[in-house]
Every structure is written in structure tokens, then in C-alpha cells.
Design an enzyme around this catalytic site. Sequence first.
Site, PDB file in Angstrom:
ATOM      1  N   ALA A  83       7.469  -5.665   4.874  1.00 40.89           N
ATOM      2  CA  ALA A  83       8.042  -6.350   3.713  1.00 40.89           C
ATOM      3  C   ALA A  83       9.398  -5.727   3.410  1.00 40.89           C
ATOM      4  O   ALA A  83       9.508  -4.501   3.316  1.00 40.89           O
ATOM      5  CB  ALA A  83       7.118  -6.222   2.511  1.00 40.89           C
ATOM      6  N   CYS A  84      10.414  -6.553   3.263  1.00 39.99           N
ATOM      7  CA  CYS A  84      11.757  -6.078   2.920  1.00 39.99           C
ATOM      8  C   CYS A  84      11.701  -5.352   1.582  1.00 39.99           C
ATOM      9  O   CYS A  84      11.206  -5.892   0.591  1.00 39.99           O
ATOM     10  CB  CYS A  84      12.711  -7.260   2.842  1.00 39.99           C
ATOM     11  SG  CYS A  84      14.329  -6.849   2.153  1.00 39.99           S
TER      12      CYS A  84
END
Length: 138
Positions: A83-84
Site C-alpha cells: 500500500a502506498c
Amino acid sequence: MAAIQLQNYTLVITGAPYSSQAPQTALSFARAAITAGHTLDRVFLYGDGVHLASALSAPPSDETHWPDEWAGFLKDNAIPGVACIASALRRGVVNEPEQKRYELPASNLLDPFVIAGLGEWVEGTMTSSRVIYFHAGG
């Protein structure tokens, strides 16, 4: 008959579960790719796609639990789910280090997802033979 050339994919999901088809379509593609012998280098969640990594999702019992479906698929196939960090923090998806850093009351990152920077996306574009994006549409 020509031989099928196996590919190594990075998938990028930008659409949220329950408000877009992006996670569902991406999972169907991922399962088909693995079944056909292809590999997935990583799955990168960006923008609203990071909601897929929230351990606090609780859909009604008659709906598919997309975060759990993805978590199980990633674990079963030893595929990294990333996940960024910027997208995740904006949307309230945090791991324990970020919880402590920002003095938040809890963390909610679903295992096996990890939080990392855009460098993971860049690496995926460099090491994969194909990068496929699953957007929310609009």
C-alpha cells in the site's frame, strides 16, 4: 502452435472495494494469470485502492469480503501486497510504526499487506514484463 510466453506482472489497483470493480477485476485477472503459469511480482495499492488493505472493513455477511479475499490470495501465492504510504496515511490505513509516529490510537493494516513508498511501484515497473492498472473508472 506457438509456445505461450509466460509473463511477470505487477498489478496496480487504484479503485476502492465496494465503490468500484477494480479490486474484483484485478483479483479475477490475478487468479487467471497464476492458473496459466504467469507470476505476479507484486500488487501495489494506490489512491483509494489502499482501502483494500484495511483490517477494519466489515461488509454485510451476504457480500464478498474483498480485503480478506485479497489477503488470502496474496498469502497463498507468496505475492507481496504493498500500500502506498502517502495514499494510506491520507485514508487512515496505518501500520504500527506509523501509528506510533503520528500518535494514533490504533493501527489497521491487514496482513500480509505492507506500507511502502512509490519506490515499490517504480521497482515493479522495472522488474515486471507487464504492469497492469485497475482503476475505479469514471
